[in-house]
Write a protein that holds these residues in place. Structure first.
Motif, PDB file in Angstrom:
ATOM      1  N   LEU A 177       0.824  -1.210   0.000  1.00 32.58           N
ATOM      2  CA  LEU A 177       0.000   0.000   0.000  1.00 32.58           C
ATOM      3  C   LEU A 177       0.859   1.262   0.000  1.00 32.58           C
ATOM      4  O   LEU A 177       0.563   2.227  -0.713  1.00 32.58           O
ATOM      5  CB  LEU A 177      -0.919   0.018   1.225  1.00 32.58           C
ATOM      6  CG  LEU A 177      -2.261  -0.656   1.092  1.00 32.58           C
ATOM      7  CD1 LEU A 177      -2.966  -0.703   2.431  1.00 32.58           C
ATOM      8  CD2 LEU A 177      -3.115   0.050   0.084  1.00 32.58           C
ATOM      9  N   ALA A 200       0.997   4.090  -2.912  1.00 31.65           N
ATOM     10  CA  ALA A 200       0.743   5.505  -2.642  1.00 31.65           C
ATOM     11  C   ALA A 200       1.903   6.365  -3.117  1.00 31.65           C
ATOM     12  O   ALA A 200       1.708   7.446  -3.681  1.00 31.65           O
ATOM     13  CB  ALA A 200       0.494   5.717  -1.154  1.00 31.65           C
ATOM     14  N   LEU A 239      -5.680   1.257  -3.127  1.00 36.73           N
ATOM     15  CA  LEU A 239      -5.654   2.669  -2.749  1.00 36.73           C
ATOM     16  C   LEU A 239      -7.071   3.239  -2.620  1.00 36.73           C
ATOM     17  O   LEU A 239      -7.351   4.026  -1.712  1.00 36.73           O
ATOM     18  CB  LEU A 239      -4.846   3.473  -3.757  1.00 36.73           C
ATOM     19  CG  LEU A 239      -3.329   3.240  -3.711  1.00 36.73           C
ATOM     20  CD1 LEU A 239      -2.637   4.004  -4.819  1.00 36.73           C
ATOM     21  CD2 LEU A 239      -2.767   3.635  -2.353  1.00 36.73           C
TER      22      LEU A 239
END
Length: 191
Positions: free
Chosen positions: A72, A76, A93
């Motif tokens: 994650l 990002a 996301l």
């Protein structure tokens, strides 16, 4: 291609801790054995999903969730830099924005576990762009529709097809052994 969030330690621990993936009939069973599925509290028509069950191997579940957290963060960072994202990263996301980082990490760990099972089961390499699709079945593969209904009355089931001589919504008297009384059955004949 390597699965995002799964490195050497996680892969080694999975192969040592799980052994043969063939003992799980589906990826859902595999994720459930790791404790990555939500606990279900259901009654009647209401389905309530709670926290993860936390059953199974704590170490494997921890490795998968930490790997998903890492994936994650990488996704990002890639989005901030304007780099292209694969479908799994876009999904994770979007989920993190809706539900929060930790829930998205657990959901991503669940998805990665299911995909790892599928790649092992089918003998293919991991593909983050894979979309599982079922081929539509032709009409000949559909299950046959029942030709008759069964009516129930006083714990006795009578196939309606045996009462074809009756008209819709008529009463019939059925005799049973002499020790009991006749029973009236309301039959609706299928057209």
């Amino acid at each position: 291609m390597a699965a995002s969030g799964v490195g050497l330690i996680t892969a080694t621990a999975l192969s040592a801790g799980i052994g043969d993936f063939a003992r799980f009939p589906s990826g859902r069973h595999f994720a459930s054995a790791l404790g990555l599925t939500p606990r279900e509290y259901s009654s009647g028509g209401t389905r309530k999903l709670g926290r993860i069950t936390k059953q199974g191997d704590v170490f494997l579940r921890t490795l998968l969730i930490h790997g998903a957290r890492s994936a994650l963060i990488v996704a990002a960072t890639a989005r901030k830099r304007g780099q292209p994202l694969d479908r799994t990263q876009q999904w994770a996301l979007a989920l993190a924005e809706r539900k929060g980082h930790n829930k998205a990490a657990v959901a991503l760990a669940n998805k990665v576990a299911r995909r790892l099972w599928a790649s092992e089961h089918h003998g293919t390499s991991f593909d983050p762009e894979h979309i599982s699709r079922r081929e539509p079945r032709p009409a000949s593969f559909l299950p046959p529709q029942p030709q008759h209904r069964v009516t129930h009355h006083s714990n006795i089931a009578v196939p309606v097809s045996s009462l074809l001589t009756l008209q819709a919504s008529t009463h019939a008297s059925v005799s049973v052994p002499e020790t009991t009384k006749p029973i009236t059955i309301l039959a609706f004949v299928a057209a």
